[in-house]
Enzyme design. Sequence first.
Site, mmCIF file in Angstrom:
data_model
loop_
_atom_site.group_PDB
_atom_site.id
_atom_site.type_symbol
_atom_site.label_atom_id
_atom_site.label_comp_id
_atom_site.label_asym_id
_atom_site.label_seq_id
_atom_site.Cartn_x
_atom_site.Cartn_y
_atom_site.Cartn_z
ATOM 1 N N CYS A 124 0.864 -1.185 0.000
ATOM 2 C CA CYS A 124 0.000 0.000 0.000
ATOM 3 C C CYS A 124 0.897 1.230 0.000
ATOM 4 C CB CYS A 124 -0.909 0.006 1.230
ATOM 5 S SG CYS A 124 -2.248 1.223 1.109
ATOM 6 N N LYS A 151 -12.244 -4.892 2.537
ATOM 7 C CA LYS A 151 -11.675 -4.071 3.607
ATOM 8 C C LYS A 151 -12.579 -2.878 3.834
ATOM 9 C CE LYS A 151 -7.547 -1.463 4.794
ATOM 10 N NZ LYS A 151 -6.134 -1.201 4.435
ATOM 11 N N LYS A 207 -11.510 -7.787 6.471
ATOM 12 C CA LYS A 207 -10.881 -6.944 7.490
ATOM 13 C C LYS A 207 -11.784 -5.769 7.821
ATOM 14 C CE LYS A 207 -7.053 -3.802 7.909
ATOM 15 N NZ LYS A 207 -6.058 -3.081 7.213
ATOM 16 N N SER A 225 -5.976 -3.785 14.766
ATOM 17 C CA SER A 225 -5.358 -3.113 15.915
ATOM 18 C C SER A 225 -6.369 -2.678 16.973
ATOM 19 C CB SER A 225 -4.559 -1.910 15.412
ATOM 20 O OG SER A 225 -5.401 -1.017 14.691
HETATM 21 C C1 PBG Z 1 -3.004 -0.044 5.009
HETATM 22 C C2 PBG Z 1 -3.367 -0.886 6.165
HETATM 23 C C3 PBG Z 1 -4.095 -0.504 7.301
HETATM 24 C C4 PBG Z 1 -4.179 -1.644 8.114
HETATM 25 C C5 PBG Z 1 -3.496 -2.659 7.474
HETATM 26 N N1 PBG Z 1 -3.023 -2.184 6.245
HETATM 27 C C6 PBG Z 1 -4.601 0.820 7.709
HETATM 28 C C7 PBG Z 1 -5.682 1.495 6.969
HETATM 29 O O1 PBG Z 1 -6.281 0.964 6.046
HETATM 30 O O2 PBG Z 1 -5.937 2.640 7.318
HETATM 31 C C8 PBG Z 1 -4.881 -1.706 9.440
HETATM 32 C C9 PBG Z 1 -4.524 -2.870 10.303
HETATM 33 C C10 PBG Z 1 -4.934 -2.747 11.719
HETATM 34 O O3 PBG Z 1 -5.701 -1.850 12.132
HETATM 35 O O4 PBG Z 1 -4.473 -3.586 12.492
HETATM 36 N N2 PBG Z 1 -1.664 -0.217 4.648
#
Ligand code: PBG
Length: 347
Positions: free
Chosen positions: A128, A217, A270, A297
């Site tokens: 990303c 996602k 996710k 997270s």
């Molecule tokens: C983007 C990415 C995110 C997460 C994993 N890959 C953040 C987002 O989309 O803002 C979130 C993972 C988590 O909250 O544990 N590279």
Amino acid sequence: MISFSKPAINYPRSIRPRRLRSTSTLRAMVRETELNAGDLIYPLFVRHGTGRTQIRSMPGVFQLSVTEAVREAEAAFGLGIPAIILFGIPAAKDPVGVENFAPDGIIQQAIRAIKREVPEMIVVTDVCLCEYTDHGHCGLLNAQDGISPPPGRSLPEGYVLNDPTLDILGKVALSHAECGADIVAPSGMMDGMVAAIRAALDEGGFENTPILSYAVKYASSFYGPFREAAEGAPKFGDRKSHQMDPANVREALREAALDEAEGADMLMVKPALAYLDVIRAVKQSFPELPLAAYNVSGEYAMVKAAAANGWIDEARVTLETLTAMKRAGADLIITYHAVDAAKWLKG
Ligand code: PBG
């Protein structure tokens, strides 16, 4: 006084589900879902420099130097965890995020070091832009230096451009594969990202490198602590122009179908806990593709906070939650609790 002599309620007394719950051996025999360390993928945050830095909102999770990341990967593999997923924190950010595909970028260094020291460990890389761009968005933005909107279209300033971003995603994935990444995992929710990465990998001679697509996602508030951990919060706006509306599940099937058609080898849903119905729906519609769930997270932080207050039992709540994700249909679970869970599973 309660009288046990005359039952007042009429029910089929010969049918007693409790018969199968009378001992732990019997309960184990009839258990439908089994959680194993081998189901888990352990996320690691890697940064330049030495040592490790605690992430404030994720107790027990650290930004790691390359050396520390190797150590963490070794320990995880020793516990039976087969895979890690890497997130990089670059030395400097810019509108494009050039360290993302730099030969000596932080992720590139980490992949090489981990594959050298723990060669059997499966190294998955997040693909990303958001950790690398100075604006914190997952793609190139409209109205930036050198980047113009697609012809014939007027887009709002700050809009994430789709197709110009695909070229970068292909470059990033290829650079990860060149360093030895076993699986690449695009997480930016750009349309066509799987096809673009597949083409870039094939052209570069990596036709055997699988793609684990963050196919489904959501634009979730559960990513808050991650954005501190990976220093990838958007500097303005949000991710709603590309990540999914939490209200939608039919759209999840559309996203999954597209990614399968574009050549995704594995799918992901996710976050996980608030989306168990989505995990189930995707598994039912795409039973042939391995499905990962990302226990994100914010889910981790909530458990940690409640446990720190003595309000819940961290080990039992975590194992119950991870088991629920498997029961819903996940084959694999990405979780910050991976190492602890593997230890708890050993008993
Ligand atoms: C983007 C990415 C995110 C997460 C994993 N890959 C953040 C987002 O989309 O803002 C979130 C993972 C988590 O909250 O544990 N590279």
